[in-house]
Scaffold this active site. Structure first.
Site, mmCIF file in Angstrom:
data_model
loop_
_atom_site.group_PDB
_atom_site.id
_atom_site.type_symbol
_atom_site.label_atom_id
_atom_site.label_comp_id
_atom_site.label_asym_id
_atom_site.label_seq_id
_atom_site.Cartn_x
_atom_site.Cartn_y
_atom_site.Cartn_z
ATOM 1 N N GLY A 2 0.839 -1.192 0.000
ATOM 2 C CA GLY A 2 0.000 0.000 0.000
ATOM 3 C C GLY A 2 0.872 1.240 0.000
ATOM 4 O O GLY A 2 0.759 2.100 0.872
ATOM 5 N N TYR A 53 -14.526 -0.944 10.040
ATOM 6 C CA TYR A 53 -13.135 -0.503 9.993
ATOM 7 C C TYR A 53 -12.511 -0.550 11.390
ATOM 8 O O TYR A 53 -11.368 -0.988 11.559
ATOM 9 C CB TYR A 53 -13.051 0.913 9.419
ATOM 10 C CG TYR A 53 -11.635 1.411 9.246
ATOM 11 C CD1 TYR A 53 -10.817 0.912 8.240
ATOM 12 C CD2 TYR A 53 -11.111 2.391 10.093
ATOM 13 C CE1 TYR A 53 -9.517 1.370 8.070
ATOM 14 C CE2 TYR A 53 -9.816 2.853 9.931
ATOM 15 C CZ TYR A 53 -9.020 2.335 8.928
ATOM 16 O OH TYR A 53 -7.733 2.785 8.769
#
Length: 353
Positions: A33, A206
């Site tokens: 990422g 999340y």
């Protein structure tokens, strides 16, 4: 530890410590990422430390190439490599791992930074809920399957043990599993079930993923042999300007959600570069006391205590249940995982607090 919202706000208004530095010559660093945000900024910091190899792993090749060129332009470092992986696809992760086994050599620092925020149920090609897979399952593939190369690390003495850095968040302080999830023998399956993933539950998905990240770091540490020169560390990068919330800006111009996000960012957010310093500290800091870093949680360039639930008996039981289910799931992904777990990990010691 119980960390209040006010304490986190005060952290956001605190001076961010300068970036930690180290000599990474001869080392291989992998950042997942890495094409935007804190992963991109951390990669630039690593590049300035001149590792033998810096691999940035991205899902989008075009965006990855832009990041690669920018890292080289800003740092003058020419040892950066772009590798493609889609964390939402188990096949892509195992293909990436196979490639690393063939071409990567020893891995000294792995930073698992990639994440997504999804407020509605969206399954992956493998049938699992997207946030759960992106933020948790695929990170564990990297542990149980070689890029870690526990085979070569077993029994090998090293003055600088390898590090796996899992990006978590202070959000883990303010979430505990729902009773149905905690009581389940397959909590990940429960969390991923479409019937469970109603909008009410997805609002906290999340946050749940960040709790699972902390539990994973501690579960792995429990199972690593004491002679294995590998430390797993969780880190809070802080609240930063990030493309993680880009979908919020796609909402209608005058939506309350969009206004709230913009206001919070203006009042509280660090730059991505400031947040990236936390990732770098988790990767190279604290080398004078490596044992303290094992299963540690980094915040503002230092270790702090994790949430009370994580430290509780209930939290430890849930942690072990999630670990065992994860290994069962990953065994279905690759037949290489079970032998590695059997040969190089141990039964956990319940004495770790």
């Amino acid at each position: 530890m119980k960390k209040s919202l006010l304490a986190s706000v005060i952290d956001q208004w605190s001076v961010v410590p300068p970036v930690e530095t180290a000599d990474l010559s001869g080392k291989t660093v992998l950042v997942v990422g890495a094409n935007v945000g804190i992963g991109f900024e951390a990669s630039k910091h690593f590049a300035r430390m001149q590792p033998a190899r810096l691999i940035i792993a991205c899902r989008n090749e075009a965006k990855g190439k832009v990041a690669l060129a920018e890292i080289e332009r800003e740092t003058g470092y020419n040892g950066c490599e772009l590798w493609i992986v889609d964390l939402a696809n188990f096949a892509s992760v195992t293909t990436f791992s196979d490639k690393f086994k063939r071409e990567g050599g020893d891995l000294h620092i792995l930073v698992m930074n990639a994440a997504i925020v999804q407020l509605v149920y969206q399954p992956t090609a493998d049938g699992w809920e997207s946030v759960l897979v992106y933020c948790t399952f695929s990170a564990r593939c990297y542990d149980s399957y070689p890029p870690f190369r526990l085979q070569s690390l077993r029994g090998e003495k090293s003055s600088t043990p390898s590090r796996i850095v899992i990006v978590s968040s202070d959000l883990h302080y303010w979430i505990t599993p729902a009773k149905e999830v905690e009581a389940s023998t397959t909590p990940l399956e429960t969390l991923s079930n479409e019937e469970w993933c109603i909008p009410e539950h997805m609002q906290s998905r999340y946050n749940e993923s960040k709790l699972l990240n902390v539990l994973f770091v501690r579960a792995l540490t429990d199972r690593l042999q004491s002679i294995t020169p590998l430390s797993a560390v969780a880190v809070n990068p802080g609240y930063c300007y990030s493309q993680l919330r880009r979908d919020w800006y796609k909402k209608p111009t005058f939506s309350f959600a969009r206004i709230a996000v913009a206001l919070n960012e203006r009042l509280l957010a660090w730059t991505a570069e400031q947040g990236s310093r936390q990732l770098v500290f988790a990767a190279v800091g604290g080398r004078d006391n490596e044992d303290n870093m094992k299963a540690g949680y980094v915040n503002l360039g230092r270790l702090i205590e994790v949430a009370d639930f994580v430290l509780s008996d209930e939290g430890r039981k849930f942690q072990n249940t999630v670990w065992n289910e994860t290994i069962d799931i990953l065994n279905g992904v690759s037949d290489k995982i079970a032998p590695i777990v059997q040969d190089y990990l141990v039964v956990p010691d319940s004495s770790i607090n």
